[in-house]
Scaffold this active site. Structure first.
Site, short mmCIF file in Angstrom:
data_model
loop_
_atom_site.label_atom_id
_atom_site.label_comp_id
_atom_site.label_asym_id
_atom_site.label_seq_id
_atom_site.Cartn_x
_atom_site.Cartn_y
_atom_site.Cartn_z
N SER A 30 0.23 -9.91 -0.74
CA SER A 30 0.02 -8.46 -0.64
C SER A 30 0.33 -7.88 0.72
O SER A 30 0.55 -6.68 0.84
CB SER A 30 -1.42 -8.12 -1.02
OG SER A 30 -2.33 -8.79 -0.16
N LYS B 242 0.79 -1.23 0.00
CA LYS B 242 0.00 0.00 0.00
C LYS B 242 0.83 1.28 0.00
O LYS B 242 0.35 2.33 -0.44
CB LYS B 242 -0.95 0.00 1.20
CG LYS B 242 -2.15 -0.92 1.04
CD LYS B 242 -3.12 -0.38 0.00
CE LYS B 242 -4.43 -1.15 0.00
NZ LYS B 242 -5.42 -0.58 -0.91
#
Length: 423
Positions: free
Chosen positions: A317, A62
């Site tokens: 992720s 992110k």
């Protein structure tokens, strides 16, 4: 946000934007390694390569989108401060970007956010950020953050539905293309709001059209899956927020269009399967993943016929998992594997009834939960009993013995309303 009139033109613009984002991020993010995993490769009869975004400084991808967005904004706009909403990982990316750029930020997070993620946001943002816990889900926090942004004239840093965010996340795809010394047959990417999948797919499909891109969501929060079926972004009435990093009720309008055009298909994985994968990766590889980070690996079983003999990249992720969730993760994994079962047993109100029930259990069956209150004014009394099995195959024989002993039971694993009420 640009109008989407010409998808090829948008793809070209996105690819150029991703190349520019990579330059901006060069000294900020780690170029995470693309490593072949011998165990998974042997298990699935192909070459499995892991893109370890859990190795970023904020333990997720992110930071790529958050920093790329903020560094691209006018300085005068940044001086007024920024606002974001996040279930955790986007908040950490924004927080560290605020600290690096000297920008004040207000971060809205759901009350249900794991404490580990809240603490990390505070750690990375230092004195530059203020945390507001609001709402039971990301969507609740998002609405509060939007209102705050408008009221205080601060820029809202969207977690996924913004071209600069998408281009920052897309640098993951750029790294895969540039670091792979082999033809990549398939990339498996998690989907929440769709920012990562959009950036990766737009870049990879432009430079390597033969590479298939498969998006993965949870069965409890299939926002992109349902949107693709309906032909438009669709708001889900309710979601299971267990995989908090990818649990959204609605995807973005921009991410939807890009995913629709460049992602080959989207599949769903049960939360219990993800839990099994998390435990296996920790036990076998000493890799700590959050639910969203494990979902790409969890999809491999569904794709087994398509991936045999091929080169597959799984994007991990994130790895921001709260240790307080371990028991819940183990419980979900055991239930998914059919090794943990809950029953309502109606015992006769007489001495010896429980002792008789115990004779029904197999030698490896273990009672892990028992709730019972005796009431003499009734003929029978219900008990909530949890039984853990050594092997999934032991369940059918257990049911057979319960019936043979004429024990009054109700199996509640597949009764969500009753299960959530009692367990």
């Amino acid at each position: 946000m640009p109008e989407i009139r010409d998808i090829p033109a948008l793809s070209d613009m996105t690819v150029k934007g991703i190349d520019q984002a990579a330059i901006r991020l060069k000294d900020i993010v780690r170029e995470t390694a693309l490593k072949r995993n011998a165990h998974l490769s042997r298990l699935h009869h192909c070459n499995i390569f892991l893109k370890r975004e859990d190795n970023q400084v904020v333990r997720s991808f992110k930071i790529r989108g958050a920093y790329n967005k903020m560094i691209s904004m006018p300085r005068e706009e940044l001086k007024r401060g920024i606002v974001c909403a996040s279930a955790g990982n986007h908040a950490q990316g924004v927080a560290i970007s605020c600290a690096l750029l000297g920008v004040h930020g207000v971060v809205f997070m759901p009350v249900t956010t794991p404490q580990q993620k809240v603490n990390k946001v505070r750690h990375f943002g230092k004195d530059w950020i203020e945390i507001v816990l609001s709402g039971d889900s990301y969507d609740d926090s998002h609405q509060e953050a939007r209102c705050y942004s408008e009221k205080h004239n601060r820029a809202f840093i969207h977690p996924f539905d913004d071209l600069k965010i998408i281009e920052g996340q897309g640098t993951v795809g750029k790294e895969i293309v540039e670091s792979a010394s082999f033809p990549v047959d398939m990339i498996i990417v998690p989907i929440g709001g769709g920012g990562l999948a959009s950036g990766v797919a737009a870049y990879v499909k432009s430079l390597s059209p033969r590479t298939r891109v498969v998006g993965v969501e949870t069965t409890g929060a299939p926002a992109m899956y349902e949107s693709l079926i309906n032909g438009r972004p669709t708001v889900l009435k309710s979601i299971d927020s267990f995989a908090d990093g990818i649990a959204v009720r609605s995807v973005g309008s921009l991410t939807y269009k890009i995913v629709e055009s460049f992602v080959d298909k989207v599949i769903l994985v049960p939360e219990g399967k993800i839990c099994s994968t998390m435990l296996q990766m920790y036990n076998d590889e000493a890799v700590v993943l959050e639910p969203a980070g494990a979902i790409a690996i969890s999809a491999l079983d569904q794709l087994k016929e398509e991936i045999k003999g091929k080169n597959i990249v799984c994007i991990l992720s994130g790895g921001n998992n709260d240790i307080m969730r371990v028991e819940d993760i183990r419980e979900r994994a055991l239930m998914y594997e059919s090794k943990k079962h809950y029953f309502i047993i109606r015992f006769p109100q007489r001495a010896g009834a429980l002792r008789e029930f115990l004779t029904v259990l197999g030698p490896d069956d273990d009672i892990t939960h028992f709730e019972y209150t005796k009431k003499n004014n009734r003929e029978s009394g219900p008990a909530l009993v949890g039984i853990e099995l050594k092997n999934a195959e032991d369940f059918i024989p257990l049911i057979g013995r319960l019936k043979e002993a004429n024990i009054n039971y109700q199996h509640i694993n597949n009764n969500p309303s009753l299960f959530e009420l009692l367990v």
